[in-house]
Design a protein around this motif. Structure first.
Motif, short mmCIF file in Angstrom:
data_model
loop_
_atom_site.label_atom_id
_atom_site.label_comp_id
_atom_site.label_asym_id
_atom_site.label_seq_id
_atom_site.Cartn_x
_atom_site.Cartn_y
_atom_site.Cartn_z
N GLN A 201 17.64 -29.24 -22.24
CA GLN A 201 17.76 -27.99 -22.81
C GLN A 201 18.14 -28.33 -24.19
O GLN A 201 18.89 -29.11 -24.61
CB GLN A 201 18.76 -27.09 -22.19
CG GLN A 201 18.72 -26.43 -20.62
CD GLN A 201 19.30 -25.57 -20.49
OE1 GLN A 201 20.33 -25.12 -20.92
NE2 GLN A 201 18.88 -25.19 -19.00
N CYS B 132 14.79 -21.27 -34.57
CA CYS B 132 14.87 -19.69 -34.96
C CYS B 132 14.81 -19.55 -36.48
O CYS B 132 13.79 -18.74 -36.99
CB CYS B 132 16.00 -19.09 -34.48
SG CYS B 132 16.07 -18.86 -32.70
N LYS C 203 18.60 -24.81 -31.50
CA LYS C 203 18.12 -23.52 -31.39
C LYS C 203 18.15 -22.44 -32.59
O LYS C 203 17.42 -22.00 -32.85
CB LYS C 203 19.02 -22.73 -30.09
CG LYS C 203 18.60 -23.18 -28.70
CD LYS C 203 19.29 -22.52 -27.81
CE LYS C 203 19.13 -22.94 -26.39
NZ LYS C 203 20.02 -22.41 -25.32
#
Length: 69
Positions: free
Chosen positions: A21, A31, A27
């Motif tokens: 992950q 984004c 992340k």
């Protein structure tokens, strides 16, 4: 099973077999990159539409009734 190849416990091959992950920071970076691509696509579309509009209406001069004194 002597004829079967062993999968290494570490390295690139093992990393592709194990689900990993993304961290919070990764992340955020993903984004931000996706937002940049979306903004670039929107800007490209605006420029494309303006250029197409100019190409279609190049010789057309619009005079509205209200613009004449």
């Amino acid at each position: 099973m002597p004829g079967r190849a062993k999968i290494p416990r570490s390295g690139t091959v093992a990393a592709s077999k194990v689900a990993v992950q993304a961290t919070f920071f990764q992340k955020v970076i993903i984004c931000a990159f996706a937002g940049f691509l979306a903004a670039a696509l929107i800007q490209w579309a605006k420029v494309f539409v303006e250029g197409a509009d100019d190409a279609l209406n190049k010789g057309y001069q619009h005079h509205s009734v209200m613009s004449h004194p």
